[in-house]
Design a protein around this motif. Structure first.
Motif, PDB file in Angstrom:
ATOM      1  N   GLN A  44     -23.457  -8.011 -10.671  1.00 46.55           N
ATOM      2  CA  GLN A  44     -22.667  -8.820 -11.585  1.00 46.55           C
ATOM      3  C   GLN A  44     -21.911  -9.901 -10.834  1.00 46.55           C
ATOM      4  O   GLN A  44     -21.526  -9.722  -9.672  1.00 46.55           O
ATOM      5  CB  GLN A  44     -21.659  -7.948 -12.333  1.00 46.55           C
ATOM      6  CG  GLN A  44     -22.297  -6.933 -13.226  1.00 46.55           C
ATOM      7  CD  GLN A  44     -21.254  -6.059 -13.915  1.00 46.55           C
ATOM      8  OE1 GLN A  44     -20.063  -6.149 -13.662  1.00 46.55           O
ATOM      9  NE2 GLN A  44     -21.728  -5.188 -14.783  1.00 46.55           N
ATOM     10  N   GLN A  45     -21.709 -11.034 -11.514  1.00 45.68           N
ATOM     11  CA  GLN A  45     -20.851 -12.111 -11.026  1.00 45.68           C
ATOM     12  C   GLN A  45     -20.317 -12.819 -12.261  1.00 45.68           C
ATOM     13  O   GLN A  45     -21.090 -13.372 -13.044  1.00 45.68           O
ATOM     14  CB  GLN A  45     -21.633 -13.071 -10.124  1.00 45.68           C
ATOM     15  CG  GLN A  45     -20.779 -14.000  -9.270  1.00 45.68           C
ATOM     16  CD  GLN A  45     -20.000 -15.039 -10.052  1.00 45.68           C
ATOM     17  OE1 GLN A  45     -20.490 -15.638 -10.987  1.00 45.68           O
ATOM     18  NE2 GLN A  45     -18.752 -15.230  -9.666  1.00 45.68           N
ATOM     19  N   HIS A  46     -19.007 -12.749 -12.449  1.00 49.29           N
ATOM     20  CA  HIS A  46     -18.392 -13.354 -13.638  1.00 49.29           C
ATOM     21  C   HIS A  46     -17.744 -14.678 -13.275  1.00 49.29           C
ATOM     22  O   HIS A  46     -17.102 -14.757 -12.233  1.00 49.29           O
ATOM     23  CB  HIS A  46     -17.355 -12.404 -14.243  1.00 49.29           C
ATOM     24  CG  HIS A  46     -17.913 -11.070 -14.624  1.00 49.29           C
ATOM     25  ND1 HIS A  46     -18.810 -10.907 -15.661  1.00 49.29           N
ATOM     26  CD2 HIS A  46     -17.739  -9.843 -14.086  1.00 49.29           C
ATOM     27  CE1 HIS A  46     -19.134  -9.620 -15.749  1.00 49.29           C
ATOM     28  NE2 HIS A  46     -18.510  -8.966 -14.803  1.00 49.29           N
ATOM     29  N   PRO A  47     -17.882 -15.698 -14.058  1.00 50.84           N
ATOM     30  CA  PRO A  47     -18.598 -15.768 -15.329  1.00 50.84           C
ATOM     31  C   PRO A  47     -20.029 -16.285 -15.190  1.00 50.84           C
ATOM     32  O   PRO A  47     -20.807 -16.200 -16.129  1.00 50.84           O
ATOM     33  CB  PRO A  47     -17.769 -16.771 -16.135  1.00 50.84           C
ATOM     34  CG  PRO A  47     -17.306 -17.751 -15.106  1.00 50.84           C
ATOM     35  CD  PRO A  47     -17.056 -16.908 -13.861  1.00 50.84           C
ATOM     36  N   TRP A  48     -20.396 -16.828 -14.025  1.00 49.48           N
ATOM     37  CA  TRP A  48     -21.674 -17.531 -13.890  1.00 49.48           C
ATOM     38  C   TRP A  48     -22.886 -16.639 -14.081  1.00 49.48           C
ATOM     39  O   TRP A  48     -23.914 -17.077 -14.584  1.00 49.48           O
ATOM     40  CB  TRP A  48     -21.756 -18.248 -12.540  1.00 49.48           C
ATOM     41  CG  TRP A  48     -20.724 -19.318 -12.443  1.00 49.48           C
ATOM     42  CD1 TRP A  48     -19.531 -19.260 -11.759  1.00 49.48           C
ATOM     43  CD2 TRP A  48     -20.750 -20.588 -13.079  1.00 49.48           C
ATOM     44  NE1 TRP A  48     -18.831 -20.411 -11.931  1.00 49.48           N
ATOM     45  CE2 TRP A  48     -19.553 -21.255 -12.749  1.00 49.48           C
ATOM     46  CE3 TRP A  48     -21.654 -21.227 -13.912  1.00 49.48           C
ATOM     47  CZ2 TRP A  48     -19.271 -22.525 -13.210  1.00 49.48           C
ATOM     48  CZ3 TRP A  48     -21.355 -22.498 -14.362  1.00 49.48           C
ATOM     49  CH2 TRP A  48     -20.177 -23.130 -14.006  1.00 49.48           C
ATOM     50  N   GLY A  49     -22.807 -15.415 -13.683  1.00 52.26           N
ATOM     51  CA  GLY A  49     -23.952 -14.524 -13.804  1.00 52.26           C
ATOM     52  C   GLY A  49     -24.080 -13.826 -15.138  1.00 52.26           C
ATOM     53  O   GLY A  49     -25.041 -13.093 -15.362  1.00 52.26           O
ATOM     54  N   ASN A  50     -23.139 -14.037 -16.023  1.00 47.82           N
ATOM     55  CA  ASN A  50     -23.129 -13.297 -17.291  1.00 47.82           C
ATOM     56  C   ASN A  50     -24.390 -13.498 -18.121  1.00 47.82           C
ATOM     57  O   ASN A  50     -24.959 -12.541 -18.637  1.00 47.82           O
ATOM     58  CB  ASN A  50     -21.906 -13.671 -18.127  1.00 47.82           C
ATOM     59  CG  ASN A  50     -20.613 -13.180 -17.517  1.00 47.82           C
ATOM     60  OD1 ASN A  50     -20.614 -12.444 -16.533  1.00 47.82           O
ATOM     61  ND2 ASN A  50     -19.504 -13.600 -18.074  1.00 47.82           N
ATOM     62  N   ILE A  86     -20.358  -9.422  -7.124  1.00 48.91           N
ATOM     63  CA  ILE A  86     -20.147 -10.608  -6.288  1.00 48.91           C
ATOM     64  C   ILE A  86     -18.865 -11.268  -6.778  1.00 48.91           C
ATOM     65  O   ILE A  86     -18.712 -11.517  -7.975  1.00 48.91           O
ATOM     66  CB  ILE A  86     -21.335 -11.594  -6.416  1.00 48.91           C
ATOM     67  CG1 ILE A  86     -22.646 -10.901  -6.051  1.00 48.91           C
ATOM     68  CG2 ILE A  86     -21.095 -12.828  -5.552  1.00 48.91           C
ATOM     69  CD1 ILE A  86     -23.890 -11.695  -6.439  1.00 48.91           C
ATOM     70  N   ILE A  87     -17.932 -11.566  -5.858  1.00 51.52           N
ATOM     71  CA  ILE A  87     -16.647 -12.105  -6.297  1.00 51.52           C
ATOM     72  C   ILE A  87     -16.575 -13.624  -6.263  1.00 51.52           C
ATOM     73  O   ILE A  87     -15.645 -14.197  -6.815  1.00 51.52           O
ATOM     74  CB  ILE A  87     -15.463 -11.496  -5.509  1.00 51.52           C
ATOM     75  CG1 ILE A  87     -15.587 -11.770  -4.013  1.00 51.52           C
ATOM     76  CG2 ILE A  87     -15.336 -10.028  -5.805  1.00 51.52           C
ATOM     77  CD1 ILE A  87     -14.390 -11.306  -3.204  1.00 51.52           C
ATOM     78  N   ASN A  88     -17.517 -14.275  -5.615  1.00 50.25           N
ATOM     79  CA  ASN A  88     -17.490 -15.739  -5.610  1.00 50.25           C
ATOM     80  C   ASN A  88     -18.868 -16.283  -5.959  1.00 50.25           C
ATOM     81  O   ASN A  88     -19.874 -15.621  -5.763  1.00 50.25           O
ATOM     82  CB  ASN A  88     -17.025 -16.283  -4.259  1.00 50.25           C
ATOM     83  CG  ASN A  88     -17.966 -15.930  -3.128  1.00 50.25           C
ATOM     84  OD1 ASN A  88     -18.514 -14.830  -3.085  1.00 50.25           O
ATOM     85  ND2 ASN A  88     -18.164 -16.853  -2.218  1.00 50.25           N
ATOM     86  N   TYR A  89     -18.874 -17.479  -6.485  1.00 44.91           N
ATOM     87  CA  TYR A  89     -20.123 -18.122  -6.908  1.00 44.91           C
ATOM     88  C   TYR A  89     -20.424 -19.270  -5.970  1.00 44.91           C
ATOM     89  O   TYR A  89     -19.544 -20.081  -5.668  1.00 44.91           O
ATOM     90  CB  TYR A  89     -19.971 -18.647  -8.342  1.00 44.91           C
ATOM     91  CG  TYR A  89     -21.165 -19.436  -8.827  1.00 44.91           C
ATOM     92  CD1 TYR A  89     -22.316 -18.790  -9.247  1.00 44.91           C
ATOM     93  CD2 TYR A  89     -21.144 -20.830  -8.849  1.00 44.91           C
ATOM     94  CE1 TYR A  89     -23.415 -19.503  -9.692  1.00 44.91           C
ATOM     95  CE2 TYR A  89     -22.236 -21.546  -9.290  1.00 44.91           C
ATOM     96  CZ  TYR A  89     -23.366 -20.882  -9.717  1.00 44.91           C
ATOM     97  OH  TYR A  89     -24.449 -21.584 -10.155  1.00 44.91           O
ATOM     98  N   GLN A  90     -21.646 -19.339  -5.498  1.00 50.59           N
ATOM     99  CA  GLN A  90     -22.083 -20.419  -4.627  1.00 50.59           C
ATOM    100  C   GLN A  90     -23.284 -21.116  -5.239  1.00 50.59           C
ATOM    101  O   GLN A  90     -24.279 -20.468  -5.561  1.00 50.59           O
ATOM    102  CB  GLN A  90     -22.481 -19.870  -3.246  1.00 50.59           C
ATOM    103  CG  GLN A  90     -21.345 -19.236  -2.494  1.00 50.59           C
ATOM    104  CD  GLN A  90     -20.324 -20.250  -2.049  1.00 50.59           C
ATOM    105  OE1 GLN A  90     -20.662 -21.340  -1.597  1.00 50.59           O
ATOM    106  NE2 GLN A  90     -19.054 -19.906  -2.210  1.00 50.59           N
TER     107      GLN A  90
END
Length: 113
Positions: A44-50, A86-90
């Protein structure tokens, strides 16, 4: 995301991985084999992976992970505090070699801090 965007399937991911692994520099292959997961995991990665139910994580080292960002169609390095999140989005359009090099740099910075 565009209306035509669809999350990458596991089969598509395996094909992408196979191609990118064949492009790895010889010197990085032992490291890749040591850090890669036995099978890609959807984290999971919020919000981009939702919308796509998360991103496929391929490898971990320390508190960093390499994942495939199917939104930007590239391999990215993320951080995690607990397994599966995942806590950050790249944003990245990079290949696997670049992601591994970036991971090595981030891990060495973490060790010296």
């Amino acid at each position: 995301m565009s209306d035509s965007w669809k999350p990458v399937t596991y089969v598509q991911l395996i094909n992408l991985m196979s191609h990118n692994e064949s492009q790895l520099e010889e010197g990085v292959r032992p490291l890749w084999n040591a850090i890669r997961l036995p099978a890609a995991e959807l984290w999971q990665q919020h919000p981009w992976g939702n919308e796509g139910c998360g991103f496929w994580v391929l490898a971990t080292a320390g508190r960093h992970c390499i994942y495939y960002n199917d939104i930007t169609e590239g391999f990215s390095v993320g951080q995690f505090e607990r397994w599966g999140h995942i806590i950050n989005y790249q944003k990245s359009k990079a290949g696997l070699q670049y992601a591994i090099d970036s991971l090595l740099q981030q891990e060495s910075l973490t060790e010296t801090a």
